[in-house]
Design a protein around this motif. Structure first.
Motif, short mmCIF file in Angstrom:
data_model
loop_
_atom_site.label_atom_id
_atom_site.label_comp_id
_atom_site.label_asym_id
_atom_site.label_seq_id
_atom_site.Cartn_x
_atom_site.Cartn_y
_atom_site.Cartn_z
N PRO A 43 36.99 35.77 24.30
CA PRO A 43 36.89 34.52 23.53
C PRO A 43 36.42 33.34 24.38
N TYR A 44 35.95 33.58 25.59
CA TYR A 44 35.55 32.53 26.52
C TYR A 44 34.06 32.59 26.83
N ILE A 58 43.05 34.50 36.28
CA ILE A 58 42.95 35.85 35.73
C ILE A 58 42.68 36.83 36.86
N ASP A 59 42.96 38.09 36.59
CA ASP A 59 42.68 39.14 37.57
C ASP A 59 41.18 39.34 37.68
N PHE A 60 40.72 39.62 38.89
CA PHE A 60 39.31 39.88 39.12
C PHE A 60 39.15 40.71 40.38
N VAL A 61 37.94 41.18 40.62
CA VAL A 61 37.62 41.97 41.80
C VAL A 61 36.70 41.15 42.68
N HIS A 62 37.06 40.99 43.95
CA HIS A 62 36.19 40.29 44.91
C HIS A 62 35.60 41.35 45.84
N THR A 72 38.53 47.33 32.40
CA THR A 72 39.99 47.36 32.20
C THR A 72 40.55 45.94 32.21
N GLN A 73 40.07 45.09 33.12
CA GLN A 73 40.55 43.71 33.18
C GLN A 73 40.09 42.91 31.97
N ILE A 74 38.91 43.19 31.45
CA ILE A 74 38.43 42.50 30.25
C ILE A 74 39.29 42.87 29.06
N VAL A 75 39.57 44.16 28.91
CA VAL A 75 40.41 44.62 27.79
C VAL A 75 41.81 44.01 27.90
N ALA A 76 42.39 43.97 29.11
CA ALA A 76 43.71 43.38 29.31
C ALA A 76 43.70 41.88 29.02
N LEU A 77 42.63 41.19 29.39
CA LEU A 77 42.51 39.76 29.12
C LEU A 77 42.49 39.48 27.63
N GLU A 79 43.62 41.48 25.21
CA GLU A 79 44.91 41.84 24.62
C GLU A 79 45.98 40.80 24.93
N ALA A 80 45.94 40.21 26.12
CA ALA A 80 46.94 39.20 26.49
C ALA A 80 46.76 37.92 25.69
#
Length: 94
Positions: A43-44, A58-62, A72-77, A79-80
């Motif tokens: 939604p962003y 938010i969680d991310f990978v560097h 997986t992080q997009i789906v969790a974002l 859902e949260a």
């Protein structure tokens, strides 16, 4: 005599790869998306996601070359941030 006008330097447009797998698919769960590539599934906007990553909200990978979101992080974002419908608690028969 007037002062010279300051000019704004435009940022270059973000590159978005084509034919990306959806985050919910098996291939997409481990795929690395940039903030601008992940935006259509959240939604962003891409800029908002990039700002959230910069602020460590938010969680991310560097990876050393950049910041990415996995599927997986997009789906969790999503859902949260999803608001669940309200259910009334069952009335106890007392």
């Amino acid at each position: 005599m007037t002062a010279p006008r300051a000019t704004k330097r435009k940022r270059p447009a973000q590159k978005v790869r084509e034919n990306l797998p959806a985050p919910q698919t098996d291939e997409g769960l481990l795929f690395h998306y940039t903030a601008y590539e992940a935006a259509p599934w959240t939604p962003y906007s891409g800029r908002t996601l990039a700002d959230m990553i910069a602020r460590r909200e938010i969680d991310f990978v560097h990876t050393g070359r950049g910041n990415f979101l996995t599927g997986t992080q997009i789906v969790a974002l999503v859902e949260a941030r999803t608001v669940k419908p309200f259910k009334k608690p069952a009335q106890s028969a007392a």
